[in-house]
Design a protein around this motif. Sequence first.
Motif, PDB file in Angstrom:
ATOM      1  N   GLY A 134      75.590  11.075 -31.530  1.00 26.65           N
ATOM      2  CA  GLY A 134      74.457  11.506 -32.338  1.00 26.65           C
ATOM      3  C   GLY A 134      73.759  12.735 -31.797  1.00 26.65           C
ATOM      4  N   ALA A 135      73.361  12.695 -30.509  1.00 22.50           N
ATOM      5  CA  ALA A 135      72.574  13.788 -29.941  1.00 22.50           C
ATOM      6  C   ALA A 135      73.436  14.986 -29.557  1.00 22.50           C
ATOM      7  N   VAL A 136      74.480  14.741 -28.736  1.00 25.65           N
ATOM      8  CA  VAL A 136      75.269  15.852 -28.191  1.00 25.65           C
ATOM      9  C   VAL A 136      76.228  16.424 -29.235  1.00 25.65           C
ATOM     10  N   SER A 137      77.142  15.582 -29.740  1.00 22.49           N
ATOM     11  CA  SER A 137      78.218  16.091 -30.602  1.00 22.49           C
ATOM     12  C   SER A 137      77.706  16.593 -31.943  1.00 22.49           C
ATOM     13  N   ILE A 138      76.943  15.753 -32.652  1.00 24.56           N
ATOM     14  CA  ILE A 138      76.469  16.130 -33.989  1.00 24.56           C
ATOM     15  C   ILE A 138      75.159  16.906 -33.921  1.00 24.56           C
ATOM     16  N   GLY A 139      74.229  16.441 -33.065  1.00 25.54           N
ATOM     17  CA  GLY A 139      72.919  17.088 -32.990  1.00 25.54           C
ATOM     18  C   GLY A 139      72.968  18.494 -32.424  1.00 25.54           C
ATOM     19  N   PHE A 140      73.701  18.700 -31.314  1.00 21.31           N
ATOM     20  CA  PHE A 140      73.742  20.005 -30.657  1.00 21.31           C
ATOM     21  C   PHE A 140      74.918  20.871 -31.114  1.00 21.31           C
ATOM     22  N   PHE A 141      76.131  20.268 -31.173  1.00 24.17           N
ATOM     23  CA  PHE A 141      77.335  21.052 -31.472  1.00 24.17           C
ATOM     24  C   PHE A 141      77.767  20.956 -32.937  1.00 24.17           C
ATOM     25  N   HIS A 142      77.166  20.029 -33.705  1.00 19.30           N
ATOM     26  CA  HIS A 142      77.505  19.844 -35.125  1.00 19.30           C
ATOM     27  C   HIS A 142      79.010  19.612 -35.298  1.00 19.30           C
ATOM     28  N   ASP A 143      79.579  18.808 -34.435  1.00 19.93           N
ATOM     29  CA  ASP A 143      81.029  18.567 -34.444  1.00 19.93           C
ATOM     30  C   ASP A 143      81.295  17.133 -33.992  1.00 19.93           C
TER      31      ASP A 143
END
Length: 406
Positions: A134-143
């Motif tokens: 949620g935070a790192v992949s989608i929240g920051f990198f949108h991936d």
Amino acid sequence: MKQILKTILLSGVTSFFAIALLKFPDQALEASIRGLNIWWESVFPSLLPFFITAELLTGFGVVKFIGVLFEPIMRPLFNVPGVGSFGWMMGMSSGYPTGAKIAARLREKEQLSQIEAERLVSFTNASSPLFIFGAVSIGFFHDAKLGVLLATCHYVGNAIVGICMRFYRNKEDKHIKLIMGKNKVSIGRAFKEMHRTRLNDERPLGEIIGDAILNSIKTLVMVGGFIVLFSVITKLLFLIGISSTIAAGLGQIFHIFTLPVESALPFLSGLFEITIGAQALSQLTTDTFLQVAILISFILGFNGFSVQAQVASILAKTDIRFAPYFFARFLHGIIASILTIILYKPLYLDKQAFEMNDVPVSQEVGQNFWVTILDMLNQVGPLVTISFLGIAVCIIYRRSIKKDAA
């Protein structure tokens, strides 16, 4: 002489940061509010249910039941009793510092020896799936595909660390293993152990639930304090220029390993606080995304000094030593980084190439799931935090009245 030097060092560092706070009050306040918002909206409401559940399951003997059943798995793999499986599962599902909290609790209940507790702490503090996806992949990198890579490397690396740490002080607890090996595992014996554990706890049901809530809230308030503190420290180090100086030296090491030099400062921030470092790394533009993925995997495994300080505070109440956990953090970071290099193509590049031709419907569903949970936490989180802080105040007030009446 050693204690005198320690006193001078501690007082000097504290005075230095006090002066820095006076010099940069606005920036320190901004960093403090940012850390408080993270705790207020996400950390408290997401960890509280796991902490309370862990306390109740320990008090009712369910952890002992699980321990007897999982003894044949945990003992050969990680050289810890079966109850360690509960800490491992809860640590992976809820994130840090749940693993340390459970290990400390099991040690207080004497369900683990000191060495076994140190082994358990070394591999049960992991990032939660919510944070990775949620935070790192989608929240920051949108991936979302990055989440699959990071989570696989993180959790597999964690298990490898546990296997490596099984040899920690192996000879010192051989007699414990011989005693444990004589018992045959059965559901009947597991139930008897659970029943015995519950009977040994003479507290009434209401008191058990009240203690579970109070202990959980106390731990989470302490966690919030560390999050705010390290958010401010990270900001002050950057403003003073210390971070830039250290990052310059770190950049030389990065150059040797063909890592982007400009990632040194974000990486250093991640060593202090994972969220800040991960967000800064997501804003970099590099020749290959593999370099950023390696650095993210390392700081996730390292936990960051903020989390390590939280773990140290929890362990300070027991005889569990911090050094094995600290060593395991470096080991986890290195193993996760190596796994990222190995699995980058099959788990990331190949998936990317496949989805360019055929995008499955489940991909968007997976993304929406984690985004929905994050949005829900941001909206409901403050209300949950206020409610349970109020409940804690009521419990403490009622107990103080009964104490005065007695």
